[in-house]
Motif scaffolding. Structure first.
Motif, PDB file in Angstrom:
ATOM      1  N   CYS A 153      -4.681 -47.070 -36.806  1.00 19.06           N
ATOM      2  CA  CYS A 153      -4.323 -45.809 -36.152  1.00 19.06           C
ATOM      3  C   CYS A 153      -5.518 -44.866 -36.027  1.00 19.06           C
ATOM      4  O   CYS A 153      -5.540 -44.039 -35.109  1.00 19.06           O
ATOM      5  CB  CYS A 153      -3.277 -45.082 -36.974  1.00 19.06           C
TER       6      CYS A 153
ATOM      7  N   LYS B 133      -2.044 -48.160 -40.584  1.00 18.41           N
ATOM      8  CA  LYS B 133      -2.605 -46.822 -40.779  1.00 18.41           C
ATOM      9  C   LYS B 133      -4.104 -46.831 -40.454  1.00 18.41           C
ATOM     10  O   LYS B 133      -4.622 -45.904 -39.822  1.00 18.41           O
ATOM     11  CB  LYS B 133      -2.364 -46.371 -42.225  1.00 18.41           C
TER      12      LYS B 133
ATOM     13  N   GLY C 223       0.828 -44.958 -46.633  1.00 19.45           N
ATOM     14  CA  GLY C 223       0.020 -44.131 -45.744  1.00 19.45           C
ATOM     15  C   GLY C 223       0.744 -43.519 -44.575  1.00 19.45           C
ATOM     16  O   GLY C 223       0.114 -42.902 -43.707  1.00 19.45           O
ATOM     17  N   ALA C 224       2.059 -43.650 -44.508  1.00 21.86           N
ATOM     18  CA  ALA C 224       2.790 -43.076 -43.377  1.00 21.86           C
ATOM     19  C   ALA C 224       2.663 -41.560 -43.359  1.00 21.86           C
ATOM     20  O   ALA C 224       2.727 -40.917 -44.408  1.00 21.86           O
ATOM     21  CB  ALA C 224       4.266 -43.468 -43.464  1.00 21.86           C
ATOM     22  N   ASP C 225       2.454 -41.002 -42.170  1.00 21.98           N
ATOM     23  CA  ASP C 225       2.458 -39.542 -42.041  1.00 21.98           C
ATOM     24  C   ASP C 225       3.883 -39.034 -41.840  1.00 21.98           C
ATOM     25  O   ASP C 225       4.196 -37.896 -42.142  1.00 21.98           O
ATOM     26  CB  ASP C 225       1.607 -39.127 -40.841  1.00 21.98           C
TER      27      ASP C 225
ATOM     28  N   LEU D 173       0.740 -41.679 -38.021  1.00 18.07           N
ATOM     29  CA  LEU D 173       1.519 -42.911 -38.136  1.00 18.07           C
ATOM     30  C   LEU D 173       2.943 -42.571 -38.588  1.00 18.07           C
ATOM     31  O   LEU D 173       3.147 -41.928 -39.617  1.00 18.07           O
ATOM     32  CB  LEU D 173       0.879 -43.855 -39.154  1.00 18.07           C
TER      33      LEU D 173
END
Lengths: 291, 312
Positions: B176, B173, B207-209, B181
């Motif tokens: 990125c 993340k 933290g993944a979108d 992400l």
């Protein structure tokens, strides 16, 4: 010991090698010559047409890719399997046909079986008869070869129920076409039984698909389907055939119908290599001659 | 961060990731509900809207060793105008490629609304050295990727090294930067719905979108039940933390019918707020043609022929 409960056959559609009820879940009563209820047949929908065409489309290349000899073997096998279920076919033809005697039914069934044998024999011969080497003004081999058109949509004639269907179907598939057949609306039962024999005859799944139901509901989507390459409207009444031809024209689909002579189902004229040709496209190949 | 360890207890009660509770999944109920949602009938104008939405949320994907720059360029042209003869068809959300082809896609999609997505981080196994994976992510972003799809370290996750899996995603993340992400869970390798929910939660708090079902490189990929399971995890996450994470379904989605089943699942579980390209994606390569065929059927009333649509 009490009487057994009747174990009746459910007459289903034949799509992609499987026996299926309609996507729509509907059925309609099929009555015999004396107005007796024979069975409830599936009342197919346009989505069944779509599924059947998709099955026919994906089976076509593989079927056309078989050797002619192998297709002949398989058609002969259809005759063998029909022969073993001859009594059932006779009984169905008898019940469906008005004024049909046992002798008529037996004769029709025998003729239908023989028709498969006749076309099986043509599998590896029609290309030689219908095609050939053309003389041209140059140092070239020029060869014409009949090739299957692809997917053929067929409306089976109404009565009698078996022989006309076989007479139209066998020449279509022998060359490597696949077929989506709308069985006769009034007497569809023999067509379903034919499907059961096809399923046991090494005919690959999807090569023949048989739908039952109302013509005026099923013919327009079949005729308008872009993936259908040729239409046999032999079983259509004039009004529906005209509408189907209009639909077919928009997608450049070839329309074929049996001639009056070909409709004499029991006689020789109803079987001909030119019927195979009606569902073929001629490919011409040029090849330079060597020295 | 200490309660990350809490996840290692096998029962649901103490299960948590960084303060987020993970409830156990009722597998039978989940599959039944997913199956029920897939029987929803969608007709006429709703169908037309669903087909257009399916195109708008599509990540048009090509992830093959044989991808050439020309092939990617052709794909990008299709992404902008999926139907060459009908420009009323909306463009897709993104084009998804391997990192080396990101510059090609970025150039082809410049001045368009279509985003460039890149797989990275040792796709599809995710077992390259961590430095190499992070460098790959950073490289893809620098080359012009707006979105990066990385894979969850299943080796770490399945052996219970949740902290490691978490740290790697958090690292990605960071690498990125401003790019989105997406974390691929590869649900077919996780073994159970409980594990899928746990992995979803872990990826989201790390933290993944977006969380994404599959790489498409193994036999088992997105299924309605898996989609529902992940959508419920996203709903849980939103309820517990207020954070809205997106869902990307990929792998094995080939027909328009499947696509609108997934739209129903997401709409019913997460609400219409998720039926936008910002929060929902369908990753697919062959789906587009089927959607275009259905769209043409609605328009002309004729069933279409596959051969009339482009191969790639």
């Amino acid at each position: 010991m009490s009487d057994r409960l009747a174990v009746n056959k459910t007459y289903k559609q034949f799509i992609g090698g499987a026996f299926e009820r309609s996507e729509s879940g509907r059925s309609y009563p099929v009555v015999g010559a004396e107005d007796q209820l024979l069975a409830h047949a599936v009342q197919g929908s346009r989505k069944d047409v779509r599924d059947a065409v998709a099955a026919a489309r994906s089976a076509q290349e593989g079927w056309a890719g078989r050797t002619a000899y192998n297709r002949g073997q398989i058609l002969y096998r259809v005759a063998e399997v029909m022969e073993s279920r001859r009594d059932e076919f006779c009984a169905e033809v008898l019940r469906a046909g008005e004024g049909c005697t046992e002798a008529d039914a037996s004769e029709e069934t025998a003729a239908a079986i023989d028709r498969w044998v006749w076309y099986a024999g043509w599998a590896d011969k029609f290309a030689t008869v219908l095609g050939g080497a053309n003389p041209v003004a140059g140092p070239y081999f020029n060869l014409s070869v009949p090739e299957p058109v692809g997917v053929v949509g067929m409306v089976a004639p109404d009565e009698p129920p078996l022989l006309p269907l076989v007479s139209r179907l066998a020449p279509v598939i022998v060359s490597g076409n696949t077929a989506v057949v709308l069985a006769s609306e009034r007497c569809p039962l023999a067509a379903v039984t034919l499907a059961e024999t096809l399923a046991l005859s090494d005919v690959p799944s999807g090569v023949v698909n048989i739908l039952t139901g109302h013509q005026d509901e099923l013919v327009p989507p079949l005729a308008g389907h872009v993936a259908v390459d040729s239409l046999d409207l032999t079983g259509c009444d004039a009004e529906l055939a005209a509408e189907a031809a209009r639909q077919a024209a928009a997608t450049i689909t070839r329309v074929v119908s049996a001639s009056p002579a070909e409709r004499q189902w029991a006689v020789e004229a109803a079987q001909s290599p030119y019927l195979i040709d009606a569902f073929c496209e001629t490919k011409t190949v040029w090849h330079p001659k060597g020295r | 961060m200490t309660d990350l360890l809490a996840i290692e207890t096998p029962t649901g009660a103490a299960d948590a990731v960084a303060g987020v509770r993970i409830t156990p999944v009722d597998a039978v109920g989940l599959e039944q509900r997913a199956a029920a949602l897939c029987t929803r009938s969608i007709k006429t104008s709703s169908k037309a809207a669903a087909l257009d939405l399916a195109i708008r949320v599509m990540d048009l994907t090509t992830l093959e060793g044989a991808d050439t720059p020309e092939r990617v360029e052709a794909l990008c042209t299709r992404a902008r105008h999926p139907d060459a003869v009908d420009w009323s068809v909306p463009s897709v959300a993104a084009v998804c490629v391997y990192p080396e082809l990101v510059p090609v896609a970025a150039e082809a999609l410049a001045h368009s609304a279509v985003a460039v997505a890149s797989v990275a981080g040792g796709f599809p196994a995710g077992l390259a050295p961590l430095e190499a994976r992070l460098a790959e992510v950073a490289w893809a972003v620098a080359a012009g990727a707006d979105e990066v799809d990385i894979v969850l370290n299943r080796s770490a996750f399945l052996s219970g090294r949740y902290q490691k899996a978490y740290d790697e995603i958090a690292g990605a993340k960071q690498a990125c930067g401003s790019a989105h992400l997406k974390v691929i869970l590869e649900t077919g390798e996780l073994g159970s719905y409980d594990q899928i929910r746990r992995a979803s939660m872990l990826a989201m708090v790390a933290g993944a979108d977006f969380i994404k079902t599959s790489t498409g490189k193994i036999g088992t990929s997105a299924t309605p039940a898996v989609a529902l399971c992940m959508a419920e995890a996203i709903r849980d996450m939103a309820e517990q933390t207020g954070r809205s994470v997106g869902l990307k379904l990929a792998g094995g989605i080939r027909t328009a019918k499947q696509a609108w089943h997934y739209l129903v699942i997401v709409g019913e579980t997460l609400g219409p707020g998720w039926l936008t390209p910002e929060r929902f994606r369908l990753g697919a390569s062959s789906l587009l043609n089927d959607v275009l065929m259905q769209r043409a059927k609605l328009r002309d009333g004729r069933y279409q022929r596959r051969e009339d649509y482009s191969v790639d």
